[in-house]
Structure formats: structure tokens, C-alpha cells
Design a protein around this motif. Structure first.
Motif, PDB file in Angstrom:
ATOM      1  N   GLU A  30       0.822  -1.896  -0.170  1.00 50.02           N
ATOM      2  CA  GLU A  30      -0.501  -0.013  -0.372  1.00 50.02           C
ATOM      3  C   GLU A  30       0.921   1.468   0.330  1.00 50.02           C
ATOM      4  O   GLU A  30       0.870   2.612  -0.532  1.00 50.02           O
ATOM      5  CB  GLU A  30      -0.839  -0.374   1.368  1.00 50.02           C
ATOM      6  CG  GLU A  30      -2.161  -1.086   0.862  1.00 50.02           C
ATOM      7  CD  GLU A  30      -1.575  -2.198   1.932  1.00 50.02           C
ATOM      8  OE1 GLU A  30      -0.800  -2.481   1.927  1.00 50.02           O
ATOM      9  OE2 GLU A  30      -3.114  -2.760   1.860  1.00 50.02           O
ATOM     10  N   LEU A  31       1.909   1.393   0.937  1.00 51.05           N
ATOM     11  CA  LEU A  31       3.061   2.287   0.647  1.00 51.05           C
ATOM     12  C   LEU A  31       3.630   2.393  -0.268  1.00 51.05           C
ATOM     13  O   LEU A  31       3.758   3.945  -0.480  1.00 51.05           O
ATOM     14  CB  LEU A  31       3.832   2.451   2.004  1.00 51.05           C
ATOM     15  CG  LEU A  31       2.839   2.173   3.428  1.00 51.05           C
ATOM     16  CD1 LEU A  31       4.407   2.415   4.613  1.00 51.05           C
ATOM     17  CD2 LEU A  31       2.627   3.508   4.185  1.00 51.05           C
ATOM     18  N   PHE A  59      -2.105  12.123   4.228  1.00 48.69           N
ATOM     19  CA  PHE A  59      -2.799  11.566   5.027  1.00 48.69           C
ATOM     20  C   PHE A  59      -4.148  10.927   4.651  1.00 48.69           C
ATOM     21  O   PHE A  59      -4.546   9.670   6.073  1.00 48.69           O
ATOM     22  CB  PHE A  59      -3.130  12.955   6.510  1.00 48.69           C
ATOM     23  CG  PHE A  59      -1.602  13.523   6.912  1.00 48.69           C
ATOM     24  CD1 PHE A  59      -0.623  12.996   6.143  1.00 48.69           C
ATOM     25  CD2 PHE A  59      -1.845  14.298   8.152  1.00 48.69           C
ATOM     26  CE1 PHE A  59       0.781  13.583   6.877  1.00 48.69           C
ATOM     27  CE2 PHE A  59      -0.232  14.687   8.998  1.00 48.69           C
ATOM     28  CZ  PHE A  59       0.967  13.979   8.104  1.00 48.69           C
ATOM     29  N   GLU A  60      -5.288  11.330   4.485  1.00 46.20           N
ATOM     30  CA  GLU A  60      -6.133  10.761   4.515  1.00 46.20           C
ATOM     31  C   GLU A  60      -6.378   9.496   3.429  1.00 46.20           C
ATOM     32  O   GLU A  60      -6.726   9.107   4.244  1.00 46.20           O
ATOM     33  CB  GLU A  60      -6.845  11.767   3.259  1.00 46.20           C
ATOM     34  CG  GLU A  60      -8.461  11.145   2.514  1.00 46.20           C
ATOM     35  CD  GLU A  60      -8.947  11.668   1.976  1.00 46.20           C
ATOM     36  OE1 GLU A  60      -8.941  12.210   1.091  1.00 46.20           O
ATOM     37  OE2 GLU A  60     -10.444  12.237   2.608  1.00 46.20           O
ATOM     38  N   LYS A  61      -5.062   9.003   2.577  1.00 44.34           N
ATOM     39  CA  LYS A  61      -5.331   7.640   2.631  1.00 44.34           C
ATOM     40  C   LYS A  61      -4.646   6.939   3.311  1.00 44.34           C
ATOM     41  O   LYS A  61      -5.342   5.934   3.645  1.00 44.34           O
ATOM     42  CB  LYS A  61      -4.014   7.559   0.776  1.00 44.34           C
ATOM     43  CG  LYS A  61      -4.695   8.460  -0.324  1.00 44.34           C
ATOM     44  CD  LYS A  61      -4.116   8.279  -1.584  1.00 44.34           C
ATOM     45  CE  LYS A  61      -5.057   9.369  -2.321  1.00 44.34           C
ATOM     46  NZ  LYS A  61      -3.844   9.090  -3.522  1.00 44.34           N
ATOM     47  N   ASP A  66      -6.056   3.004   8.150  1.00 45.30           N
ATOM     48  CA  ASP A  66      -5.615   2.882   9.295  1.00 45.30           C
ATOM     49  C   ASP A  66      -4.492   2.704  10.176  1.00 45.30           C
ATOM     50  O   ASP A  66      -3.907   2.448  11.180  1.00 45.30           O
ATOM     51  CB  ASP A  66      -6.812   1.566   9.944  1.00 45.30           C
ATOM     52  CG  ASP A  66      -7.918   1.261   9.586  1.00 45.30           C
ATOM     53  OD1 ASP A  66      -8.363   2.212  10.347  1.00 45.30           O
ATOM     54  OD2 ASP A  66      -8.554   0.110   9.941  1.00 45.30           O
ATOM     55  N   VAL A  67      -3.420   3.696   9.053  1.00 46.56           N
ATOM     56  CA  VAL A  67      -1.941   4.146   9.740  1.00 46.56           C
ATOM     57  C   VAL A  67      -2.287   5.299  11.375  1.00 46.56           C
ATOM     58  O   VAL A  67      -3.157   6.532  10.887  1.00 46.56           O
ATOM     59  CB  VAL A  67      -1.405   4.508   8.686  1.00 46.56           C
ATOM     60  CG1 VAL A  67      -0.148   5.106   9.292  1.00 46.56           C
ATOM     61  CG2 VAL A  67      -1.038   3.504   7.889  1.00 46.56           C
ATOM     62  N   SER A  68      -1.612   5.514  12.585  1.00 47.11           N
ATOM     63  CA  SER A  68      -1.701   5.847  13.082  1.00 47.11           C
ATOM     64  C   SER A  68      -1.493   7.609  12.810  1.00 47.11           C
ATOM     65  O   SER A  68      -0.255   7.270  12.868  1.00 47.11           O
ATOM     66  CB  SER A  68      -1.641   5.438  15.073  1.00 47.11           C
ATOM     67  OG  SER A  68      -2.580   4.188  14.677  1.00 47.11           O
ATOM     68  N   PHE A  69      -1.081   8.568  13.690  1.00 50.04           N
ATOM     69  CA  PHE A  69      -0.104   9.719  13.648  1.00 50.04           C
ATOM     70  C   PHE A  69      -0.310   9.766  14.782  1.00 50.04           C
ATOM     71  O   PHE A  69      -0.622  10.222  15.899  1.00 50.04           O
ATOM     72  CB  PHE A  69      -1.249  10.947  13.248  1.00 50.04           C
ATOM     73  CG  PHE A  69      -1.325  10.220  11.864  1.00 50.04           C
ATOM     74  CD1 PHE A  69      -0.975  10.948  10.390  1.00 50.04           C
ATOM     75  CD2 PHE A  69      -2.693   9.529  11.589  1.00 50.04           C
ATOM     76  CE1 PHE A  69      -1.698  11.140   9.750  1.00 50.04           C
ATOM     77  CE2 PHE A  69      -3.290   9.320  10.597  1.00 50.04           C
ATOM     78  CZ  PHE A  69      -2.547   9.805   8.741  1.00 50.04           C
ATOM     79  N   ILE A  90      -8.880  18.440   5.049  1.00 49.93           N
ATOM     80  CA  ILE A  90      -8.855  16.826   5.327  1.00 49.93           C
ATOM     81  C   ILE A  90     -10.466  17.206   6.014  1.00 49.93           C
ATOM     82  O   ILE A  90     -10.532  17.988   6.987  1.00 49.93           O
ATOM     83  CB  ILE A  90      -7.755  16.689   5.734  1.00 49.93           C
ATOM     84  CG1 ILE A  90      -8.096  15.047   5.745  1.00 49.93           C
ATOM     85  CG2 ILE A  90      -6.782  16.570   6.856  1.00 49.93           C
ATOM     86  CD1 ILE A  90      -6.754  14.042   6.014  1.00 49.93           C
ATOM     87  N   SER A  91     -10.737  16.119   6.102  1.00 53.74           N
ATOM     88  CA  SER A  91     -11.519  15.904   7.821  1.00 53.74           C
ATOM     89  C   SER A  91     -11.566  14.515   8.729  1.00 53.74           C
ATOM     90  O   SER A  91     -11.368  13.755   7.199  1.00 53.74           O
ATOM     91  CB  SER A  91     -13.008  16.040   6.967  1.00 53.74           C
ATOM     92  OG  SER A  91     -13.181  15.607   5.685  1.00 53.74           O
ATOM     93  N   GLY A  92     -12.272  14.340   9.172  1.00 54.25           N
ATOM     94  CA  GLY A  92     -12.617  12.723   9.722  1.00 54.25           C
ATOM     95  C   GLY A  92     -12.068  13.104  10.263  1.00 54.25           C
ATOM     96  O   GLY A  92     -10.895  13.296  10.740  1.00 54.25           O
TER      97      GLY A  92
END
Length: 110
Positions: A30-31, A59-61, A66-69, A90-92
Motif C-alpha cells: 500500500e505504501l 494523510f487521508e489515504k 488505519d495508519v496512526s499519527f 482534510i476531514s474526519g
């Protein structure tokens, strides 16, 4: 708080690069598909972004995978996410990760 296991986290995102640390190798494809490349010197995947619009798209992708920040000091990735959300790029919600010690982390949904 969440009991979800963390598979990857954004470790740095305050400049022109976004860095992701994998804890589960299943995210490598994915990355790579997003344009990240592996940097063996820091054991992280890295992508260069030109501006906040590009960073918000990445960031959205990552959030959708489910990658954490990371939480922390001085423009940590979770603060950068919040800033991009505040300016409407971005939202959410997203997962924020903080550490109590090596391998001992705490996830919250922000």
C-alpha cells in the motif's frame, strides 16, 4: 481509547517529507503504491510532498489504511493532521498514538 493493534504510524510530517514506521509488513505494498520508498538508514518509508494539499491527500489515504499519527512535541504528525483539518484540507477522525514506554502505546480516536 481503543484496543486496536497498531500496524503502522506516521513518525514525522512537519516538513516536506512524511515518514511512516511499519510494525506489520502487510502495509508495504500500500505504501509503495502511494509513492513511498523505503529508507533503510532510518528503517521507515518516506514520501516527499510539495505542499499541504499533497500532504493532506497522503494523510487521508494513510488514515483510510488505519495508519496512526504520532503524538508528541513541536508539530508532531497528529498536530499536523489537526492543522490540516482546521484549514479544511482534510476531514474526519484519525488514530492518535502516544507512548508510555518502548512497545507500550495508547491509541485514541481524534
Amino acid at each position: 481509547m481503543t484496543d486496536q493493534l497498531m500496524k503502522a504510524f506516521v513518525s514525522k510530517a512537519d516538513g516536506k517529507f512524511v515518514r511512516v514506521k511499519l510494525l506489520d509488513s502487510s502495509y508495504e505494498d500500500e505504501l509503495s503504491n502511494l509513492g513511498f520508498s523505503y529508507d533503510g538508514d532510518i528503517n521507515e518509508h518516506v514520501i516527499q510532498v510539495d505542499d499541504n494539499v499533497a500532504k493532506a491527500a497522503i494523510f487521508e489515504k494513510l488514515r483510510d489504511f488505519d495508519v496512526s499519527f504520532s503524538d508528541g512535541k513541536e508539530w508532531c504528525p497528529s498536530e499536523v493532521f489537526e492543522y490540516l483539518r482546521e484549514i479544511g484540507l482534510i476531514s474526519g477522525p484519525f488514530y492518535r498514538v502516544s507512548w508510555r514506554g518502548p512497545g507500550d502505546y495508547h491509541l485514541t480516536i481524534e
